[in-house]
Design a protein around this motif. Structure first.
Motif, mmCIF file in Angstrom:
data_model
loop_
_atom_site.group_PDB
_atom_site.id
_atom_site.type_symbol
_atom_site.label_atom_id
_atom_site.label_comp_id
_atom_site.label_asym_id
_atom_site.label_seq_id
_atom_site.Cartn_x
_atom_site.Cartn_y
_atom_site.Cartn_z
ATOM 1 N N ALA A 30 -11.840 -5.068 -12.301
ATOM 2 C CA ALA A 30 -11.784 -6.442 -11.800
ATOM 3 C C ALA A 30 -12.952 -6.779 -10.880
ATOM 4 C CB ALA A 30 -10.453 -6.694 -11.081
ATOM 5 N N GLY A 31 -14.134 -6.275 -11.226
ATOM 6 C CA GLY A 31 -15.330 -6.626 -10.482
ATOM 7 C C GLY A 31 -15.617 -5.764 -9.271
ATOM 8 N N LEU A 32 -14.740 -4.829 -8.959
ATOM 9 C CA LEU A 32 -14.962 -3.919 -7.836
ATOM 10 C C LEU A 32 -15.069 -2.487 -8.349
ATOM 11 C CD1 LEU A 32 -12.495 -5.224 -5.076
ATOM 12 C CD2 LEU A 32 -14.949 -5.646 -5.261
ATOM 13 N N ARG A 33 -15.915 -1.717 -7.691
ATOM 14 C CA ARG A 33 -16.047 -0.307 -8.048
ATOM 15 C C ARG A 33 -14.755 0.439 -7.719
ATOM 16 N NH1 ARG A 33 -21.780 1.357 -7.986
ATOM 17 N NH2 ARG A 33 -21.185 3.339 -7.055
ATOM 18 N N TRP A 34 -14.536 1.531 -8.457
ATOM 19 C CA TRP A 34 -13.325 2.316 -8.242
ATOM 20 C C TRP A 34 -13.199 2.767 -6.796
ATOM 21 C CZ3 TRP A 34 -8.661 3.686 -9.403
ATOM 22 C CH2 TRP A 34 -8.137 4.901 -8.945
ATOM 23 N N ASN A 35 -14.293 3.199 -6.206
ATOM 24 C CA ASN A 35 -14.242 3.666 -4.815
ATOM 25 C C ASN A 35 -13.895 2.539 -3.844
ATOM 26 O OD1 ASN A 35 -14.713 6.405 -5.171
ATOM 27 N ND2 ASN A 35 -16.929 6.180 -5.126
ATOM 28 N N GLN A 36 -14.242 1.299 -4.185
ATOM 29 C CA GLN A 36 -13.850 0.181 -3.334
ATOM 30 C C GLN A 36 -12.339 -0.030 -3.377
ATOM 31 O OE1 GLN A 36 -16.934 -2.617 -5.018
ATOM 32 N NE2 GLN A 36 -17.053 -3.274 -2.883
ATOM 33 N N TRP A 37 -11.769 0.043 -4.580
ATOM 34 C CA TRP A 37 -10.316 -0.094 -4.689
ATOM 35 C C TRP A 37 -9.601 1.033 -3.958
ATOM 36 C CZ3 TRP A 37 -8.230 -4.438 -5.608
ATOM 37 C CH2 TRP A 37 -8.781 -5.355 -6.507
ATOM 38 N N LEU A 38 -10.133 2.246 -4.073
ATOM 39 C CA LEU A 38 -9.536 3.378 -3.362
ATOM 40 C C LEU A 38 -9.613 3.155 -1.858
ATOM 41 C CD1 LEU A 38 -8.322 6.223 -3.323
ATOM 42 C CD2 LEU A 38 -10.654 7.136 -3.381
ATOM 43 N N SER A 39 -10.750 2.666 -1.382
ATOM 44 C CA SER A 39 -10.912 2.408 0.052
ATOM 45 C C SER A 39 -9.937 1.341 0.531
ATOM 46 C CB SER A 39 -12.354 1.972 0.342
ATOM 47 O OG SER A 39 -13.269 2.991 -0.005
ATOM 48 N N ILE A 40 -9.768 0.295 -0.265
ATOM 49 C CA ILE A 40 -8.826 -0.763 0.092
ATOM 50 C C ILE A 40 -7.402 -0.216 0.145
ATOM 51 C CG2 ILE A 40 -7.779 -2.921 -0.710
ATOM 52 C CD1 ILE A 40 -10.572 -3.650 -1.833
ATOM 53 N N ALA A 41 -7.052 0.639 -0.816
ATOM 54 C CA ALA A 41 -5.712 1.232 -0.824
ATOM 55 C C ALA A 41 -5.477 2.069 0.425
ATOM 56 C CB ALA A 41 -5.536 2.089 -2.076
ATOM 57 N N VAL A 42 -6.499 2.857 0.828
ATOM 58 C CA VAL A 42 -6.359 3.668 2.045
ATOM 59 C C VAL A 42 -6.208 2.764 3.261
ATOM 60 C CG1 VAL A 42 -7.516 5.310 3.569
ATOM 61 C CG2 VAL A 42 -7.618 5.631 1.088
ATOM 62 N N LEU A 43 -6.981 1.682 3.332
ATOM 63 C CA LEU A 43 -6.886 0.755 4.459
ATOM 64 C C LEU A 43 -5.495 0.143 4.541
ATOM 65 C CD1 LEU A 43 -10.326 -1.086 4.298
ATOM 66 C CD2 LEU A 43 -9.504 0.373 6.147
ATOM 67 N N VAL A 44 -4.941 -0.265 3.404
ATOM 68 C CA VAL A 44 -3.585 -0.826 3.397
ATOM 69 C C VAL A 44 -2.590 0.217 3.886
ATOM 70 C CG1 VAL A 44 -1.733 -1.682 1.912
ATOM 71 C CG2 VAL A 44 -4.067 -2.503 1.581
ATOM 72 N N GLY A 45 -2.747 1.458 3.418
ATOM 73 C CA GLY A 45 -1.866 2.525 3.862
ATOM 74 C C GLY A 45 -1.954 2.771 5.360
ATOM 75 N N VAL A 46 -3.169 2.725 5.905
ATOM 76 C CA VAL A 46 -3.361 2.920 7.351
ATOM 77 C C VAL A 46 -2.678 1.817 8.136
ATOM 78 C CG1 VAL A 46 -5.092 2.834 9.194
ATOM 79 C CG2 VAL A 46 -5.479 4.276 7.187
ATOM 80 N N VAL A 47 -2.870 0.557 7.713
ATOM 81 C CA VAL A 47 -2.260 -0.574 8.419
ATOM 82 C C VAL A 47 -0.739 -0.478 8.369
ATOM 83 C CG1 VAL A 47 -1.956 -3.076 8.396
ATOM 84 C CG2 VAL A 47 -4.232 -2.100 8.077
ATOM 85 N N VAL A 48 -0.185 -0.170 7.200
ATOM 86 C CA VAL A 48 1.273 -0.048 7.061
ATOM 87 C C VAL A 48 1.798 1.082 7.947
ATOM 88 C CG1 VAL A 48 3.136 0.563 5.476
ATOM 89 C CG2 VAL A 48 1.361 -1.042 4.756
ATOM 90 N N PHE A 49 1.100 2.209 7.938
ATOM 91 C CA PHE A 49 1.531 3.354 8.749
ATOM 92 C C PHE A 49 1.560 2.994 10.227
ATOM 93 C CE2 PHE A 49 0.573 7.124 11.288
ATOM 94 C CZ PHE A 49 1.508 8.027 10.815
ATOM 95 N N LEU A 50 0.506 2.334 10.706
ATOM 96 C CA LEU A 50 0.445 1.979 12.128
ATOM 97 C C LEU A 50 1.484 0.929 12.487
ATOM 98 C CD1 LEU A 50 -3.432 1.898 12.668
ATOM 99 C CD2 LEU A 50 -1.828 3.697 13.342
ATOM 100 N N LEU A 51 1.713 -0.036 11.604
ATOM 101 C CA LEU A 51 2.719 -1.065 11.876
ATOM 102 C C LEU A 51 4.123 -0.481 11.902
ATOM 103 C CD1 LEU A 51 1.443 -4.129 9.798
ATOM 104 C CD2 LEU A 51 1.404 -3.835 12.284
#
Length: 288
Positions: free
Chosen positions: A237-258
């Protein structure tokens, strides 16, 4: 008006010759990064009185082995077309090609197993290692400069990277200069190391939280740095695989902290239920 134009030159060789010895600069940068990380983690462990520098060095050896295997496997799997017809190139890590997400997964897993065997709390070990890992990445990324690889889109900025004709990608003219994404990531990781050390000194975090902040900080940088790179990589969808992986990790970090914040608030509310119940219904004390 005088305009000064500069650029970052690339090295003429990816190897260093010390007498009869030939050392690949890529491996040297990784080695220097590992040595710096073990030094910093050892100092932090001794300051907390949880382990000796010798303990950290031993754990580091296991973590490095796991990290190298994980990093190479990640790179091979995400760039399989390059290796499918040349399986013998898979172990040739001195030519470049290490995926940091895989390296983190492999290194953390094996390193924590080694720490646990030595009786070290794995959450404390993660916090000790967090800024050290960022420091290792800041140094190790310079291996990409020596190999003239993993650079970004063309640019004429003063800090643009020169690439020799043998490494200029197809479709680009000789003399084209590119974004030095290795430099961006190196500077980002070095700044992240400093921020983590400052946070650890100024704030009191629950064990394991500093490493979570490292993950959030590092992969935040990878989102925009990956967006500049032009080396072939799977995209969705126009983003590199590593970008999607990075976004997934960021979402996981935010959810974990919240979730941790909500649980902490709930625990405090359970304790602070009102006035001291031991005083209710008690007899008034006599005053003499």
């Amino acid at each position: 008006m005088l305009v000064l134009v500069a650029s970052i030159p690339s090295p003429s060789s990816s190897s260093l010759h010390i007498g009869p010895l030939r050392v690949t600069a890529y491996g040297l940068m990784i080695g220097l990064g590992i040595a710096a990380a073990v030094w910093l983690a050892g100092r932090r462990a001794e300051a907390r009185q949880v382990a000796s520098s010798d303990d950290i060095a031993a754990i580091g050896m296991w973590a490095v082995a796991g990290g190298l295997v994980g990093a190479r496997l990640y790179h091979v799997l995400t760039d399989w077309d390059r290796f499918a017809s040349d399986l013998g190139a898979i172990p040739a890590i001195w030519r470049g090609g290490l995926g940091i997400p895989g390296g983190l997964a492999g290194g953390v897993f094996v390193g924590l197993l080694a720490a646990r065997r030595r009786g070290i709390d794995v959450r404390v070990m993660l916090d000790i290692a967090a800024p050290a890992v960022a420091l290792a990445q800041a140094i190790g990324r310079w291996g990409n400069w020596w190999n003239q690889e993993l650079f970004g889109r063309p640019t004429s900025l003063p800090w643009a990277l020169q690439i020799d004709d043998a490494h200029v990608p197809a479709g680009y003219a000789s003399g084209t200069t590119f974004h030095p994404t290795f430099l961006y990531e190196s500077m980002w990781s070095l700044a992240l190391c400093g921020v983590l050390l400052l946070v650890d000194r100024r704030m009191s975090l629950r064990p394991g939280r500093l490493f979570v902040l490292y993950l959030g900080g590092y992969f935040l940088g990878r989102v925009w740095i990956e967006g500049l790179r032009i080396d072939p990589a799977p995209d969705v969808a126009g983003l590199r695989w590593n970008q999607w992986l990075s976004i997934a990790v960021l979402v996981g970090v935010v959810v974990f902290l919240l979730v941790g914040r909500v649980r902490g608030a709930s625990a405090r509310s359970d304790v602070d239920v009102g006035p001291d119940e031991s005083a209710v219904g008690s007899e008034p004390s006599e005053v003499s």
